[in-house]
Write a protein that holds these residues in place. Structure first.
Motif, PDB file in Angstrom:
ATOM      1  N   PHE A 120      -8.874   6.061  14.556  1.00 26.90           N
ATOM      2  CA  PHE A 120      -7.671   6.801  14.171  1.00 26.90           C
ATOM      3  C   PHE A 120      -6.772   5.947  13.279  1.00 26.90           C
ATOM      4  O   PHE A 120      -6.319   6.402  12.212  1.00 26.90           O
ATOM      5  N   ILE A 121      -6.533   4.709  13.683  1.00 23.15           N
ATOM      6  CA  ILE A 121      -5.682   3.812  12.895  1.00 23.15           C
ATOM      7  C   ILE A 121      -6.312   3.541  11.529  1.00 23.15           C
ATOM      8  O   ILE A 121      -5.628   3.521  10.501  1.00 23.15           O
ATOM      9  N   GLY A 122      -7.621   3.354  11.520  1.00 23.40           N
ATOM     10  CA  GLY A 122      -8.319   3.100  10.263  1.00 23.40           C
ATOM     11  C   GLY A 122      -8.166   4.235   9.268  1.00 23.40           C
ATOM     12  O   GLY A 122      -7.900   4.003   8.079  1.00 23.40           O
ATOM     13  N   TYR A 123      -8.313   5.468   9.737  1.00 26.24           N
ATOM     14  CA  TYR A 123      -8.194   6.605   8.823  1.00 26.24           C
ATOM     15  C   TYR A 123      -6.745   6.882   8.440  1.00 26.24           C
ATOM     16  O   TYR A 123      -6.487   7.441   7.366  1.00 26.24           O
ATOM     17  N   CYS A 124      -5.796   6.484   9.283  1.00 28.31           N
ATOM     18  CA  CYS A 124      -4.389   6.518   8.871  1.00 28.31           C
ATOM     19  C   CYS A 124      -4.187   5.590   7.680  1.00 28.31           C
ATOM     20  O   CYS A 124      -3.466   5.924   6.731  1.00 28.31           O
ATOM     21  N   GLY A 125      -4.837   4.425   7.745  1.00 24.88           N
ATOM     22  CA  GLY A 125      -4.761   3.486   6.632  1.00 24.88           C
ATOM     23  C   GLY A 125      -5.340   4.068   5.357  1.00 24.88           C
ATOM     24  O   GLY A 125      -4.780   3.892   4.268  1.00 24.88           O
ATOM     25  N   ARG A 126      -6.468   4.783   5.475  1.00 27.50           N
ATOM     26  CA  ARG A 126      -7.080   5.390   4.281  1.00 27.50           C
ATOM     27  C   ARG A 126      -6.191   6.483   3.703  1.00 27.50           C
ATOM     28  O   ARG A 126      -6.051   6.593   2.482  1.00 27.50           O
ATOM     29  N   ALA A 127      -5.593   7.289   4.566  1.00 27.31           N
ATOM     30  CA  ALA A 127      -4.695   8.341   4.082  1.00 27.31           C
ATOM     31  C   ALA A 127      -3.495   7.737   3.360  1.00 27.31           C
ATOM     32  O   ALA A 127      -3.073   8.224   2.304  1.00 27.31           O
ATOM     33  N   SER A 128      -2.957   6.666   3.928  1.00 26.68           N
ATOM     34  CA  SER A 128      -1.805   5.998   3.328  1.00 26.68           C
ATOM     35  C   SER A 128      -2.159   5.340   1.999  1.00 26.68           C
ATOM     36  O   SER A 128      -1.322   5.251   1.091  1.00 26.68           O
ATOM     37  N   ALA A 129      -3.400   4.882   1.875  1.00 27.10           N
ATOM     38  CA  ALA A 129      -3.811   4.140   0.680  1.00 27.10           C
ATOM     39  C   ALA A 129      -3.927   5.020  -0.558  1.00 27.10           C
ATOM     40  O   ALA A 129      -4.009   4.492  -1.677  1.00 27.10           O
ATOM     41  N   HIS A 130      -3.922   6.329  -0.401  1.00 24.30           N
ATOM     42  CA  HIS A 130      -4.101   7.226  -1.549  1.00 24.30           C
ATOM     43  C   HIS A 130      -3.095   6.921  -2.662  1.00 24.30           C
ATOM     44  O   HIS A 130      -3.453   6.908  -3.848  1.00 24.30           O
ATOM     45  N   ARG A 131      -1.864   6.696  -2.291  1.00 24.94           N
ATOM     46  CA  ARG A 131      -0.813   6.381  -3.272  1.00 24.94           C
ATOM     47  C   ARG A 131      -0.453   4.892  -3.286  1.00 24.94           C
ATOM     48  O   ARG A 131       0.553   4.503  -3.887  1.00 24.94           O
ATOM     49  N   LYS A 132      -1.257   4.091  -2.595  1.00 26.75           N
ATOM     50  CA  LYS A 132      -0.945   2.660  -2.505  1.00 26.75           C
ATOM     51  C   LYS A 132      -2.201   1.820  -2.751  1.00 26.75           C
ATOM     52  O   LYS A 132      -2.481   0.866  -2.027  1.00 26.75           O
ATOM     53  N   THR A 133      -2.947   2.168  -3.781  1.00 22.61           N
ATOM     54  CA  THR A 133      -4.189   1.443  -4.050  1.00 22.61           C
ATOM     55  C   THR A 133      -3.943   0.019  -4.526  1.00 22.61           C
ATOM     56  O   THR A 133      -4.890  -0.773  -4.601  1.00 22.61           O
ATOM     57  N   ASP A 134      -2.693  -0.298  -4.857  1.00 28.45           N
ATOM     58  CA  ASP A 134      -2.351  -1.666  -5.257  1.00 28.45           C
ATOM     59  C   ASP A 134      -1.756  -2.473  -4.105  1.00 28.45           C
ATOM     60  O   ASP A 134      -1.356  -3.627  -4.290  1.00 28.45           O
ATOM     61  N   LYS A 135      -1.698  -1.872  -2.916  1.00 27.26           N
ATOM     62  CA  LYS A 135      -1.125  -2.537  -1.749  1.00 27.26           C
ATOM     63  C   LYS A 135      -2.240  -3.029  -0.828  1.00 27.26           C
ATOM     64  O   LYS A 135      -3.221  -2.327  -0.581  1.00 27.26           O
ATOM     65  N   LEU A 136      -2.037  -4.231  -0.290  1.00 28.90           N
ATOM     66  CA  LEU A 136      -3.082  -4.855   0.519  1.00 28.90           C
ATOM     67  C   LEU A 136      -3.145  -4.303   1.942  1.00 28.90           C
ATOM     68  O   LEU A 136      -4.234  -4.121   2.486  1.00 28.90           O
ATOM     69  N   MET A 137      -1.992  -4.018   2.552  1.00 32.63           N
ATOM     70  CA  MET A 137      -1.974  -3.675   3.974  1.00 32.63           C
ATOM     71  C   MET A 137      -2.781  -2.419   4.313  1.00 32.63           C
ATOM     72  O   MET A 137      -3.577  -2.444   5.264  1.00 32.63           O
ATOM     73  N   PRO A 138      -2.609  -1.287   3.584  1.00 33.77           N
ATOM     74  CA  PRO A 138      -3.432  -0.110   3.924  1.00 33.77           C
ATOM     75  C   PRO A 138      -4.934  -0.393   3.810  1.00 33.77           C
ATOM     76  O   PRO A 138      -5.718   0.097   4.622  1.00 33.77           O
ATOM     77  N   TYR A 139      -5.292  -1.206   2.818  1.00 40.26           N
ATOM     78  CA  TYR A 139      -6.703  -1.535   2.629  1.00 40.26           C
ATOM     79  C   TYR A 139      -7.222  -2.374   3.799  1.00 40.26           C
ATOM     80  O   TYR A 139      -8.331  -2.133   4.308  1.00 40.26           O
ATOM     81  N   ILE A 140      -6.425  -3.351   4.226  1.00 38.59           N
ATOM     82  CA  ILE A 140      -6.816  -4.193   5.357  1.00 38.59           C
ATOM     83  C   ILE A 140      -6.977  -3.356   6.619  1.00 38.59           C
ATOM     84  O   ILE A 140      -7.959  -3.489   7.356  1.00 38.59           O
ATOM     85  N   ILE A 141      -6.008  -2.483   6.870  1.00 39.52           N
ATOM     86  CA  ILE A 141      -6.024  -1.662   8.087  1.00 39.52           C
ATOM     87  C   ILE A 141      -7.279  -0.805   8.149  1.00 39.52           C
ATOM     88  O   ILE A 141      -8.003  -0.797   9.142  1.00 39.52           O
ATOM     89  N   GLN A 142      -7.559  -0.067   7.068  1.00 36.66           N
ATOM     90  CA  GLN A 142      -8.719   0.827   7.091  1.00 36.66           C
ATOM     91  C   GLN A 142     -10.019   0.050   7.130  1.00 36.66           C
ATOM     92  O   GLN A 142     -10.968   0.435   7.809  1.00 36.66           O
ATOM     93  N   SER A 143     -10.068  -1.072   6.442  1.00 42.03           N
ATOM     94  CA  SER A 143     -11.306  -1.847   6.373  1.00 42.03           C
ATOM     95  C   SER A 143     -11.673  -2.436   7.730  1.00 42.03           C
ATOM     96  O   SER A 143     -12.806  -2.280   8.201  1.00 42.03           O
ATOM     97  N   ILE A 144     -10.713  -3.086   8.381  1.00 40.90           N
ATOM     98  CA  ILE A 144     -11.005  -3.768   9.647  1.00 40.90           C
ATOM     99  C   ILE A 144     -11.207  -2.775  10.776  1.00 40.90           C
ATOM    100  O   ILE A 144     -12.189  -2.861  11.525  1.00 40.90           O
ATOM    101  N   PHE A 145     -10.294  -1.824  10.949  1.00 39.03           N
ATOM    102  CA  PHE A 145     -10.349  -0.949  12.118  1.00 39.03           C
ATOM    103  C   PHE A 145     -11.559  -0.019  12.099  1.00 39.03           C
ATOM    104  O   PHE A 145     -12.178   0.221  13.141  1.00 39.03           O
ATOM    105  N   ILE A 146     -11.922   0.499  10.935  1.00 37.95           N
ATOM    106  CA  ILE A 146     -13.104   1.368  10.860  1.00 37.95           C
ATOM    107  C   ILE A 146     -14.384   0.543  11.022  1.00 37.95           C
ATOM    108  O   ILE A 146     -15.364   1.001  11.613  1.00 37.95           O
TER     109      ILE A 146
END
Length: 275
Positions: A60-86
């Motif tokens: 759940f947390i991982g896919y929240c990160g992916r949803a958030s990353a849609h408009r934040k592809t230049d931000k590291l945190m959403p990428y880290i969250i989705q990558s590690i948790f999934i």
């Protein structure tokens, strides 16, 4: 309108704009399964399934990160969250799956049919699972820097290989136990209330799904950032999201709450629960 942006200079974290719709579908699914598993644990007291429930929350947390990353592809945190948790969530699923086999064996008093001593059965596989979890989670952080991305990919691949080997050995161990029980069933296997055969089939299904998912992840990391898998989002959803959603649903459907060893008479036989 969202556009694909570089993280630093010409280094891109993403090769595409992550889909919000797909991420929301799976984050809602895993959130629902997480609460259903939590409810089931409270109802049945199966604390060994807590790891599985945590895995659902990780998804759940991982896919929240992916949803958030849609408009934040230049931000590291959403990428880290989705990558590690999934990435590491299936290792938590595996911990409860491994513990389930030990309870199946004990529920029919079939310890003598296990190729691994029952006291070590769960411990060995969980140790392998913890090792896989630590390697994957610990090395994921290396993939967010262009200078260490190759090392990170190699270490994650190593962790995934540990997971694949563990599941392969687990599948063989469960299969041998099943065959021996079919040839020489224990008296308890006839009268126990434990749905041990159904639980074994459930373990086969979820093990195959996680095994296949881990193989996909190995291919993904071997190909690297410029490989087809990381260039196309649909591969993640087809070969990771869908199988892991199926694992969570199947495990809940055949929740291992009946796997309790039956009482044994002095003669070693059980008749209607009485000596």
């Amino acid at each position: 309108m969202a556009v694909l942006l570089p993280y630093r200079d010409d280094y891109y974290l993403w090769n595409y704009l992550p889909s919000v719709a797909a991420a929301v579908i799976f984050l809602l699914f895993f959130l629902a399964l997480a609460f259903l598993h939590t409810w089931k644990i409270r109802q049945t007291g199966c604390k060994f399934c807590i790891c599985f429930t945590i895995g659902c929350f990780f998804e759940f947390i991982g896919y929240c990160g992916r949803a958030s990353a849609h408009r934040k592809t230049d931000k590291l945190m959403p990428y880290i969250i989705q990558s590690i948790f999934i990435l590491v969530a299936p290792a938590l699923f595996a911990a409860s799956i491994y513990m389930t086999l030990g309870r199946i064996v004990r529920s029919v008093r079939g310890e003598h049919h296990s190729v691994i001593r029952i006291n070590w059965l769960t411990k060995l596989f969980v140790i392998g699972d913890v090792l896989s979890f630590m390697i994957q989670s610990g090395s994921s952080g290396l993939m967010f820097n262009s200078s260490t991305v190759k090392m990170g990919e190699m270490m994650v691949t190593t962790g995934l290989f540990v997971q694949i080997i563990s599941f392969g050995l687990f599948f063989v161990t469960a299969g041998i136990f099943h065959m021996r029980m079919r040839k020489q069933p224990t008296p308890e296997s006839y009268v126990t209330d434990a749905l041990w055969k159904e639980s074994l089939i459930m373990l086969y299904v979820v093990s195959i799904l996680i095994f296949a998912r881990s193989l996909f992840r190995v291919v993904e990391y071997i190909q690297g950032q410029q490989g087809y898998a990381l260039q196309h989002e649909w591969t993640l959803y087809l070969f990771d999201s869908v199988p892991m959603a199926a694992v969570a649903a199947v495990f809940f459907w055949r929740f291992p709450s009946t796997l309790v060893p039956p009482p044994v008479s002095h003669e070693g036989l059980i008749l209607n629960g009485r000596k």
